[in-house]
Design an enzyme around this catalytic site. Structure first.
Site, PDB file in Angstrom:
ATOM      1  N   SER A 183      -2.370  -0.810  -4.518  1.00 30.66           N
ATOM      2  CA  SER A 183      -2.146  -1.638  -3.168  1.00 30.66           C
ATOM      3  C   SER A 183      -3.207  -2.305  -2.282  1.00 30.66           C
ATOM      4  CB  SER A 183      -1.191  -0.640  -2.316  1.00 30.66           C
ATOM      5  OG  SER A 183      -0.922  -1.050  -0.862  1.00 30.66           O
ATOM      6  N   HIS A 209       4.426   2.402  -0.735  1.00 30.92           N
ATOM      7  CA  HIS A 209       5.600   1.539  -0.143  1.00 30.92           C
ATOM      8  C   HIS A 209       4.838   1.578   1.435  1.00 30.92           C
ATOM      9  CE1 HIS A 209       9.851   0.460  -0.793  1.00 30.92           C
ATOM     10  NE2 HIS A 209       9.005  -0.279  -1.739  1.00 30.92           N
ATOM     11  N   HIS A 249       3.769  -1.508   3.080  1.00 32.97           N
ATOM     12  CA  HIS A 249       4.255  -2.501   3.881  1.00 32.97           C
ATOM     13  C   HIS A 249       5.420  -2.240   4.412  1.00 32.97           C
ATOM     14  CE1 HIS A 249       3.529  -6.108   5.885  1.00 32.97           C
ATOM     15  NE2 HIS A 249       4.711  -6.916   5.157  1.00 32.97           N
ATOM     16  N   LYS A 265       3.486  10.007 -11.765  1.00 34.32           N
ATOM     17  CA  LYS A 265       3.145   8.721 -11.374  1.00 34.32           C
ATOM     18  C   LYS A 265       3.090   8.680  -9.820  1.00 34.32           C
ATOM     19  CE  LYS A 265       3.514   3.872 -11.989  1.00 34.32           C
ATOM     20  NZ  LYS A 265       3.585   2.798 -11.054  1.00 34.32           N
ATOM     21  N   HIS A 284       0.932  -7.650  -6.880  1.00 38.39           N
ATOM     22  CA  HIS A 284       1.701  -6.468  -7.026  1.00 38.39           C
ATOM     23  C   HIS A 284       2.031  -6.136  -8.351  1.00 38.39           C
ATOM     24  CE1 HIS A 284       4.071  -3.422  -5.365  1.00 38.39           C
ATOM     25  NE2 HIS A 284       5.045  -3.598  -6.420  1.00 38.39           N
ATOM     26  N   GLY A 325      -1.102   4.830 -12.554  1.00 40.04           N
ATOM     27  CA  GLY A 325      -1.449   4.547 -11.391  1.00 40.04           C
ATOM     28  C   GLY A 325      -0.831   3.310 -10.698  1.00 40.04           C
ATOM     29  N   ASP A 357      -3.179   7.967  -9.828  1.00 40.36           N
ATOM     30  CA  ASP A 357      -3.710   7.192  -8.692  1.00 40.36           C
ATOM     31  C   ASP A 357      -2.805   6.354  -7.911  1.00 40.36           C
ATOM     32  OD1 ASP A 357      -4.324   4.562  -9.399  1.00 40.36           O
ATOM     33  OD2 ASP A 357      -5.696   5.512 -10.807  1.00 40.36           O
ATOM     34  N   SER A 399      17.148  -5.483  -5.021  1.00 42.87           N
ATOM     35  CA  SER A 399      18.250  -4.606  -4.470  1.00 42.87           C
ATOM     36  C   SER A 399      17.682  -3.288  -5.275  1.00 42.87           C
ATOM     37  CB  SER A 399      19.558  -4.684  -5.092  1.00 42.87           C
ATOM     38  OG  SER A 399      19.994  -5.998  -4.312  1.00 42.87           O
TER      39      SER A 399
END
Ligand SMILES: Nc1ncnc2c1ncn2[C@@H]1O[C@H](COP(=O)(O)OP(=O)(O)O)[C@@H](O)[C@H]1O
Ligand SMILES: [Mg+2]
Lengths: 241, 750, 80, 80
Positions: free
Chosen positions: B536, B95, B97, B91, B49, B533, B496, B313
């Site tokens: 994932s 998100h 998962h 951009k 990631h 971009g 992207d 957080s």
């Protein structure tokens, strides 16, 4: 030039939109008022803008009404100053007791953002004088808690005093349950206090007050205010939309 | 002295998702074994990631420069010059998962994250778009996910006062276990006031502000740290909860801080929180940072350095201020009711040194952590089933019998049906800039203080990408650009969000590499730079990967806002023209899926030359005022596009009478095939000859196919060489009813 | 029977509402109020007369619908 | 002391959230659940040790902020 105050609560998000209308579209002087201020000098009118003051946590408007500025807003209203509350601003006026009633969740439980039709039930107020009585407007709503409620006694007295200024209706002007987007009592979209100087409305007139956005049905709310502040009703009524 | 650390066992290293080689490299960098906090920091920064370890070598191929590019990839967001001293900063982020685990909070915090990426650059966010993928609505779990994700996006975006002006949703069972939630955000900044994430200036203070730090989102690695926590065993929340109200305060505080001459650099704490923001800022400036955790605002007692450095957080920022300006920065943060503390200083030694209660708890070269992560050139090869996917024997598929029924059922298939139910829950008008609301090819917002407007769209046909990753990616670029030009906008930049399966599988890597090649070639040809971009990977469950989904967010500029165009018919009597050529393009079509339950064949071929000519022509005819409406043909083909022209206007529906010839085509290919580079125009009768001639002069096939008017939707197809024609004649209201309420009815079970 | 159900956020999970209310109470002068947590309270009438069966039912309702067990925990009381 | 506060809509005021939950319970197969009402549940820690004083304080909090008495009613419990 008139001096219009637009209050910024933490979480307000239509403050710039209201500023834009009065300043850039209508050429007035706008003062942005931080919620911690307590002295409001030299203002001609006050706008409580839409948004999510304090995140709308607990209840819409519940925390904002304790902001220091609200004392001054109350004082201003008591002296007859014009106060306009739009959406969250309306909710704050209710919680603050400047207007009667309370807001419940929309009947659908969803946030709803879309154009709706509404009827000017009272065109004799300082906020609606530029409209014709019975005129049907198309103005967008954008809220999750616009389901207005009050007790039957208060409702009856508001009806008797023509305090119900805007009601949801069909595009043809019929006030029906189907035309009610959020379940509000008596299809109420906007109400005024008995003295006629504090208006709360759920629809957003500032979002439809410029031709470039495809609709300027809301512009006369602001023009009416200016008109009444200038004490010069007839002349302004001539201004083309 | 470092606090006592456990032995670096194989288990501990594996729990941190580090390979043996990666661990060896860490020991080499440090010249010693890491302690647990350091291990955690490496593990998050060297994760896929944060480090892009599988994708970086390929991403480098993308075209990222151009005359308008002010900031390309590498910062929090990209920036493109739009004139008047302004930049569009944009951009897209995924998100996926978290949204599967907890749809409301997952989607909400996704919106929060991308908003922070934009406003850390000094841009006020003015638009959001959401690109979503779910499994079919016949499963309760998928309905639950849709409802949760949509209300999460609404809950966060609406509260922030940033309008969600458009998006995309596709339903396909391949996403049942791996839904996609991608959010695009665009903001406007002054070109000479763009802020970067840099920790320049030795001695400058490092200031933390925003929400307090809690034990949010410290993932599997947490277990490893538990043994050092002398508190009793607690359940740790791995789900982050968003607080849009605090984010709104953070936004206003940031813009106020940036308006003064106070800051050197600023970055949000996204994934890997305090670790990534501090080491990336230091590394970009070639500096180090001394961090002292003692004053980090905390939500809970007893948090370890490990937890503080790794917490995710939300609604937190790190800024590097000019020395001496601390007090002013703190005053502004307090004005907005935010927690704030000076937590460190910039140093010249290149080391990220973390102290807690007077002890050094981590000491790592910032650059090693931020930039020296592993890079992999993973093997790639096509899957064995690829040929089976593309080889489709059309002769075995009967041509359409009842064209009217087919049209209606396509209109109500959720991928094509109106997304009203979704976007009416989004405030899409706040900030009073929205000129074209959701429901047309692209959303358009005006830029106050100028005559300009920006158009935005998100697009990707992942079925095309499955069938041919290279072509699919090119088609996505072409479709996005076409959506923009149909709105009157010239494409100026792209972001992207590349959603793929497990990159350790050669066939997934093959899809990825080919998709990158396709994007690259198309963007180079159309001269559209990619300025930001996100990747994932690992969107797979039980070995089943999603379709390759390189989601694109494209931005276009309309120099004169009054030249904005929309897709719906405007006036009865207007003449309908079709630009482009209809070919036998059933492969990968929505029609094949809905009616033949096949996701096979070759996707339509794209001629970039023809596509580019079409774009230039569209901009010309829209700008000279010759057309009344323009709509591109995409999912569902010509007949669906025509129907949308009739029924998608905000308040009025209009009928149309259309006449088409079949020639050598199959009827289903004519009506529902998805040939590219086609646009439906409506023009005033007096303009027809002019537009037709001008099209032919530009080398674009153009034909008059009908007229707007009445309250029925009529298509007459004359018999062709191989197929019979058909006669569709349906009330427009019926089309509307099927299309407009389909998703709502399905979700409500009515 | 009547079930009274309490749904609250799990320990450690951010409670933005509670935080805002705490802040508001403080500025209203309730200086010694702290640690505000906000949850949901629900009442459901059940036809079931058998306490054990009713309990099983309520538990299922909570798990399936009334609480989001990823971030929330619940408890309940049954009264006649 | 700790105050547990329950805020619910007044009887007679339509509760769309309760209705929606009732509907959802029904379609999940909980056929004999009915009359669902939804409210808020809050916990507040008080420094006040004196029960009578604490009670007065909580009452004030509710009247002023925590409940809107036009549409809501409240009750509370105090525990040590
Ligand atoms: N998830 C969503 N959120 C907001 N708007 C959406 C969403 N999905 C689709 N829309 C809007 O609905 C319209 C039709 O979408 P789509 O069929 O994907 O358009 P196109 O095929 O032209 O890309 C567009 O205006 C789009 O912005
Ligand atoms: Mg399109």
């Amino acid at each position: 030039m008139l001096k219009i105050g637009v209050v910024i609560f933490p979480g307000s998000n239509c403050d710039h939109d209201c500023q834009h209308i009065f300043k850039n579209v209508l050429g007035q002087y706008v003062e942005m008022i931080w919620h911690k201020e307590t002295l409001l000098a030299g203002l001609d009118a006050i706008v409580l803008p839409g948004g999510f003051s304090y995140g709308d946590y607990l209840r819409t408007g519940a925390i904002a009404r304790f902001s220091p500025v609200m004392g001054a807003v109350k004082g201003f209203a008591k002296k007859g100053g014009l106060v306009l509350g739009i959406c969250n601003g309306f909710q704050i006026l209710l919680e603050a007791g400047l207007l009667p009633g309370a807001m419940l969740r929309n009947k659908s439980l969803h946030f709803i953002c879309k154009d709706v039709s509404m009827k000017v039930e009272n065109a004799a107020t300082s906020f609606t004088s530029a409209y014709e009585s019975g005129q049907v407007l198309k103005i967008p709503i954008a809220h999750a808690d616009g389901n207005y409620y009050t007790d039957p006694v208060t409702l009856a007295s508001m009806q008797a005093n023509a305090q119900i200024v805007l009601r949801y209706c069909t595009p043809e002007g019929k006030v029906t349950p189907d035309a009610n987007p959020n379940g509000s009592l008596d299809n109420i979209a906007g109400i005024i206090n008995a003295e006629g100087n504090v208006l709360g409305m759920m629809p957003h007139p500032e979002r439809c007050a410029e031709a470039v956005l495809g609709n300027d049905d809301g512009k006369q709310i602001f023009l009416s205010m200016l008109e009444s502040l200038k004490g010069n009703k007839k002349q302004l009524k001539m201004i083309p939309a | 002295m470092r606090p006592i650390s456990p032995l670096m066992t194989k288990d501990l290293i594996a729990q941190h998702n580090l390979t043996d080689d990666e661990y060896k490299k860490i020991v080499e960098i440090l010249g010693r074994e890491p302690n647990i906090t350091e291990l955690g920091m490496f593990s998050v920064m060297w994760s896929e990631h944060c480090s892009y370890k599988s994708s970086r070598v390929h991403l480098k191929k993308l075209p990222t420069t151009g005359p308008r590019v002010v900031q390309g990839p590498g910062e929090n967001a990209g920036a493109v010059d739009i004139g008047d001293g302004l930049c569009a900063v944009f951009k897209m982020e995924s998100h996926n998962h978290p949204s599967f685990i907890e749809p409301y909070q997952g989607a909400a915090t996704g919106v929060g994250g991308i908003l922070r990426d934009i406003f850390t650059m000094g841009a006020r966010p003015i638009a959001l778009l959401d690109a979503l993928r779910f499994g079919g609505l016949d499963h309760a779990k998928n309905r639950h996910l849709v409802k949760g994700v949509v209300s999460g996006i609404a809950g966060y975006g609406n509260c922030m006062g940033v309008p969600t002006v458009g998006g995309e949703i596709v339903f396909n069972d391949i996403y049942s276990q791996n839904p996609l939630v991608n959010v695009f955000c665009l903001g406007i900044a002054h070109k000479d006031k763009i802020f970067l994430g840099t920790a320049a200036g030795v001695g400058n203070p490092v200031i933390y502000f925003g929400s307090k730090t809690g034990r949010d989102g410290i993932h599997g690695a947490t277990m490893a740290s538990d043994s050092f926590d002398d508190q009793s065993e607690q359940k740790r929340p791995t789900v982050q909860v968003g607080d849009p109200f605090t984010e709104k305060l953070l936004l206003e505080a940031c813009l106020e801080l940036m308006a003064g001459d106070l800051l050197v650099g600023i970055q949000d704490m996204g994934a890997a929180g305090l670790t990534s923001s501090s080491c990336e800022m230091a590394s970009r400036a070639g500096n180090g940072i001394d961090l002292d955790l003692t004053d980090v605002p905390r939500r809970e007692p007893g948090m370890t350095p490990y937890e503080l450095m790794l917490s995710e957080s939300q609604e937190r920022m790190l800024m590097v201020a000019q020395a001496g300006k601390e007090e002013e920065c703190i005053r502004i943060c307090k004005k907005w009711d935010l927690d704030v503390a000076v937590v460190g200083r910039v140093t010249g030694d290149g080391i990220l040194r973390v102290k807690d209660q007077g002890q050094v708890v981590a000491e790592i070269p910032a650059k090693s952590l931020a930039d020296d992560g592993p890079r992999y050139e993973r093997p790639y090869s096509p899957p064995g089933y690829q040929d089976m996917l593309t080889n489709l024997n059309y002769d075995a598929l009967p041509d359409v019998k009842d064209a009217s029924a087919a049209l209606l059922s396509l209109l109500e298939s959720p991928t094509i049906a109106s997304k009203r139910w979704v976007y009416e829950q989004y405030d899409h008008m706040v900030r009073t800039n929205t000129m074209v609301r959701p429901g047309s090819d692209a959303a358009v917002v005006r830029i106050k203080g100028t005559n300009k407007a920006l158009a935005m769209t998100v697009d990707c046909n992942s079925r095309y990408c499955l069938l041919h990753p290279y072509e699919g990616a090119r088609l996505a670029v072409a479709e996005a650009a076409r959506n923009l030009v149909c709105s009157g906008a010239e494409p100026i930049g792209l972001t992207d969000c590349l959603n793929f399966g497990n990159p350790e599988r050669p066939e997934v890597m093959w899809q990825f590499v080919l998709a990158i090649e396709g994007m690259k070639d198309a963007c180079e040809y159309f001269k559209i730079p990619i300025v930001s971009g996100n990747v994932s990977f690992y969107n797979e469950t039980n070995g089943l990967s999603i379709y390759p989904t390189p989601m694109l967010g494209m931005v276009g500029l309309i120099e004169s806002a009054d030249k904005t165009m929309t897709q719906w018919f405007k006036q009865n009597g207007d003449v309908i023209l079709l630009l482009g050529k209809t070919k036998e393009d059933l492969g990968g079509s929505e029609y094949l899926k809905v009616h033949h339950h096949r996701e096979q064949g070759s996707p339509p071929l794209l001629s970039v030359e023809a596509e580019k000519m079409l774009h230039d022509f569209m901009l010309k005819v829209i700008h000279d005022g010759s057309v009344q409406s323009a709509h591109d043909c995409s999912d569902g083909g010509l007949s669906i596009a025509l129907a949308e022209c009739c029924i998608s206007a905000p308040d009025t529906r209009r009928g149309a009478v259309i006449k088409l010839g079949l020639d050598t085509l199959r009827l289903d290919a004519l009506l529902f095939g998805e040939s590219q580079s086609r646009v439906i125009l409506s023009v005033k009768p007096g303009m027809v000859d002019r537009v037709l001639n001008s099209a032919w002069d530009s080398g674009i096939p153009a034909t008059k196919i009908g007229a707007v008017g009445g309250d029925r939707f009529v298509i007459d197809v004359e018999e062709g060489q191989w197929s019979e024609g058909c006669h569709i004649d349906l009330p427009v209201d019926q089309l509307y009813d099927r299309w407009a309420f389909s998703i709502e009815r399905t979700l409500n079970g009515t | 029977m009547k079930a009274k159900i309490y749904v609250t956020l799990k320990q450690g999970i951010l409670d933005p509402q509670g935080k805002a209310i705490e802040h508001a109470l403080d500025s209203l002068g309730f200086k010694n109020a702290g640690n505000v947590r906000v949850g949901k309270y629900m009442e459901v009438d059940l036809e079931e007369k058998d306490k054990v069966k009713a309990e099983a039912e309520v538990k299922q309702m909570c798990e399936k619908l009334l609480a989001n067990t990823i971030v929330e925990e619940y408890r309940y009381e049954l009264t006649a």
